[in-house]
Design an enzyme around this catalytic site. Structure first.
Site, mmCIF file in Angstrom:
data_model
loop_
_atom_site.group_PDB
_atom_site.id
_atom_site.type_symbol
_atom_site.label_atom_id
_atom_site.label_comp_id
_atom_site.label_asym_id
_atom_site.label_seq_id
_atom_site.Cartn_x
_atom_site.Cartn_y
_atom_site.Cartn_z
ATOM 1 N N TYR A 147 0.937 -1.018 0.018
ATOM 2 C CA TYR A 147 0.027 0.175 -0.125
ATOM 3 C C TYR A 147 0.923 1.283 0.084
ATOM 4 O O TYR A 147 0.703 2.172 -0.789
ATOM 5 C CB TYR A 147 -0.887 0.081 1.189
ATOM 6 C CG TYR A 147 -1.794 1.130 1.374
ATOM 7 C CD1 TYR A 147 -3.099 1.250 0.760
ATOM 8 C CD2 TYR A 147 -1.528 2.190 2.076
ATOM 9 C CE1 TYR A 147 -3.799 2.135 0.736
ATOM 10 C CE2 TYR A 147 -2.335 3.332 2.347
ATOM 11 C CZ TYR A 147 -3.675 3.392 1.728
ATOM 12 O OH TYR A 147 -4.325 4.417 1.856
ATOM 13 N N ILE A 180 -8.496 8.428 8.563
ATOM 14 C CA ILE A 180 -9.730 9.013 8.206
ATOM 15 C C ILE A 180 -10.710 7.998 8.758
ATOM 16 O O ILE A 180 -10.301 6.659 8.097
ATOM 17 C CB ILE A 180 -9.923 9.480 6.773
ATOM 18 C CG1 ILE A 180 -8.737 10.395 6.453
ATOM 19 C CG2 ILE A 180 -11.187 9.989 6.747
ATOM 20 C CD1 ILE A 180 -9.010 11.610 7.189
HETATM 21 P P1 NAP Z 1 -13.234 3.035 1.246
HETATM 22 O O1 NAP Z 1 -14.110 3.531 2.452
HETATM 23 O O2 NAP Z 1 -12.722 1.597 1.437
HETATM 24 O O3 NAP Z 1 -13.694 3.294 -0.007
HETATM 25 C C1 NAP Z 1 -13.025 2.826 -1.133
HETATM 26 C C2 NAP Z 1 -13.593 3.367 -2.405
HETATM 27 O O4 NAP Z 1 -12.824 3.053 -3.577
HETATM 28 C C3 NAP Z 1 -15.075 2.729 -2.615
HETATM 29 O O5 NAP Z 1 -15.874 3.555 -3.253
HETATM 30 C C4 NAP Z 1 -14.796 1.570 -3.937
HETATM 31 O O6 NAP Z 1 -15.764 1.423 -4.723
HETATM 32 C C5 NAP Z 1 -13.790 2.300 -4.488
HETATM 33 N N1 NAP Z 1 -12.829 1.348 -5.323
HETATM 34 C C6 NAP Z 1 -12.024 0.559 -5.018
HETATM 35 N N2 NAP Z 1 -11.436 -0.004 -5.951
HETATM 36 C C7 NAP Z 1 -12.166 0.131 -7.092
HETATM 37 C C8 NAP Z 1 -11.902 0.237 -8.487
HETATM 38 N N3 NAP Z 1 -10.929 -0.609 -8.899
HETATM 39 N N4 NAP Z 1 -12.649 0.811 -9.387
HETATM 40 C C9 NAP Z 1 -13.483 1.697 -8.969
HETATM 41 N N5 NAP Z 1 -13.587 2.003 -7.581
HETATM 42 C C10 NAP Z 1 -12.773 1.316 -6.572
HETATM 43 O O7 NAP Z 1 -11.997 3.709 1.328
HETATM 44 P P2 NAP Z 1 -11.790 5.352 1.778
HETATM 45 O O8 NAP Z 1 -10.999 5.267 3.349
HETATM 46 O O9 NAP Z 1 -12.852 6.136 1.611
HETATM 47 O O10 NAP Z 1 -10.206 5.477 0.931
HETATM 48 C C11 NAP Z 1 -10.173 6.323 -0.256
HETATM 49 C C12 NAP Z 1 -8.968 6.777 -0.730
HETATM 50 O O11 NAP Z 1 -8.267 7.365 0.403
HETATM 51 C C13 NAP Z 1 -8.306 5.531 -1.193
HETATM 52 O O12 NAP Z 1 -7.276 6.006 -2.153
HETATM 53 C C14 NAP Z 1 -7.300 5.268 0.507
HETATM 54 O O13 NAP Z 1 -6.183 4.717 -0.091
HETATM 55 C C15 NAP Z 1 -7.025 6.900 0.658
HETATM 56 N N6 NAP Z 1 -6.641 7.048 2.156
HETATM 57 C C16 NAP Z 1 -7.610 6.654 3.033
HETATM 58 C C17 NAP Z 1 -7.247 6.868 4.337
HETATM 59 C C18 NAP Z 1 -8.177 6.378 5.504
HETATM 60 O O14 NAP Z 1 -7.506 6.257 6.724
HETATM 61 N N7 NAP Z 1 -9.249 6.082 5.460
HETATM 62 C C19 NAP Z 1 -5.982 7.501 4.877
HETATM 63 C C20 NAP Z 1 -5.313 7.780 3.679
HETATM 64 C C21 NAP Z 1 -5.473 7.724 2.262
HETATM 65 P P3 NAP Z 1 -16.610 0.110 -4.782
HETATM 66 O O15 NAP Z 1 -17.196 -0.225 -3.214
HETATM 67 O O16 NAP Z 1 -17.997 0.508 -5.307
HETATM 68 O O17 NAP Z 1 -16.089 -0.991 -5.348
#
Ligand code: NAP
Length: 237
Positions: A147, A180
């Protein structure tokens, strides 16, 4: 009013970005892959949001989505590469399949999306790309090696593309969130959440709204490019 494409907008951070930008009056195309029901709910909530199903780890699906959107709306002003997955495992347990899954979902997706979208942006000499990377791309994270590698590479994409595309009037930036509260962290126990809170100077996890506010600022700004901005509660300074 801008035409904005947000990848991975069915849940978590992407969903909140789509909502907040739609409330500001922009036309938002919320991409999703597996969470169809959630995407449909989102579309019902705000008439400025349209949804589009595509797996952004696949070049052909990305190409079709971008072509369809440009055909329907005429252009894409802002691309937000938010879709991503995470997996916690020891480095020695990572299989080739795990590695490829991480690279294709988190990094190839941003490569495919950016390449398909910038063709149109370059011809119009304007546009903005925002990559949602991670604090772990800056510092590295134990048990999240694959990651962290994808997120560090995403920041590399941001910096080099910002230099290449600046003469075409296109800005490229990363937002590297800290912890987050979304589904991505749903497996943490209350005790683990407390441990993380203690390490963060502001003493708490961030909310998807905190990232959406930062995205909105970057869209309105006109002079920031090639930067990695990290809303992380002071966790990394
Ligand atoms: P999440 O709640 O798990 O949501 C992930 C989203 O990505 C979902 O809407 C999922 O869609 C979509 N997704 C994953 N693979 C995909 C693909 N191949 N094609 C299209 N959609 C895809 O995660 P989140 O926390 O919101 O994270 C969003 C971004 O922020 C990510 O890049 C993550 O690495 C980054 N981030 C998160 C955190 C944290 O602490 N949460 C911290 C730093 C960075 P479906 O469910 O429709 O497949």
């Amino acid at each position: 009013m801008k035409i904005i494409l947000v990848t991975g907008a069915s849940r978590g951070i992407g969903r909140e970005i789509a909502k907040q930008l739609a409330l500001k009056g922009h036309k938002v195309i919320a991409n999703y892959n597996k969470s169809e029901e959630k995407a449909m709910e989102l579309q019902k909530e705000n008439q400025n949001i349209d949804i589009y199903k595509a797996d952004v780890s696949k070049r052909e699906e990305v190409k079709k989505m971008v072509q369809d959107i440009i055909k329907k709306y005429g252009k894409i002003d802002v691309l937000i590469n938010n879709a991503g997955i995470d997996k916690w495992q020891l480095f020695t347990d990572i299989t080739d399949e795990d590695w490829e899954e991480m690279i294709s979902n988190n990094l190839n997706s941003a490569f495919y999306m950016s390449q398909e979208v910038v063709k149109d942006m370059i011809s119009r000499k304007q546009g903005s790309i925002i990559n949602i990377s991670s604090i772990w791309g800056i510092t590295g994270a134990s048990c999240e090696v694959a990651y962290s590698v994808t997120k560090a590479a995403m920041d590399g994409l941001t910096k080099s593309l910002a230099k290449e595309l600046a003469p075409s009037g296109i800005r490229v930036n990363s937002i590297a969130p800290g912890a987050i509260m979304t589904d991505m962290n749903k497996n943490l126990t209350n005790e683990e959440i407390e441990e993380v809170n203690e390490q963060i100077p502001l003493g708490k996890f961030g909310k998807p709204e905190d990232i959406a506010k930062c995205v909105n600022w970057l869209i309105e700004d006109e002079y920031t490019t090639g930067q990695v901005i990290s809303p992380n509660g002071g966790w990394v300074i």
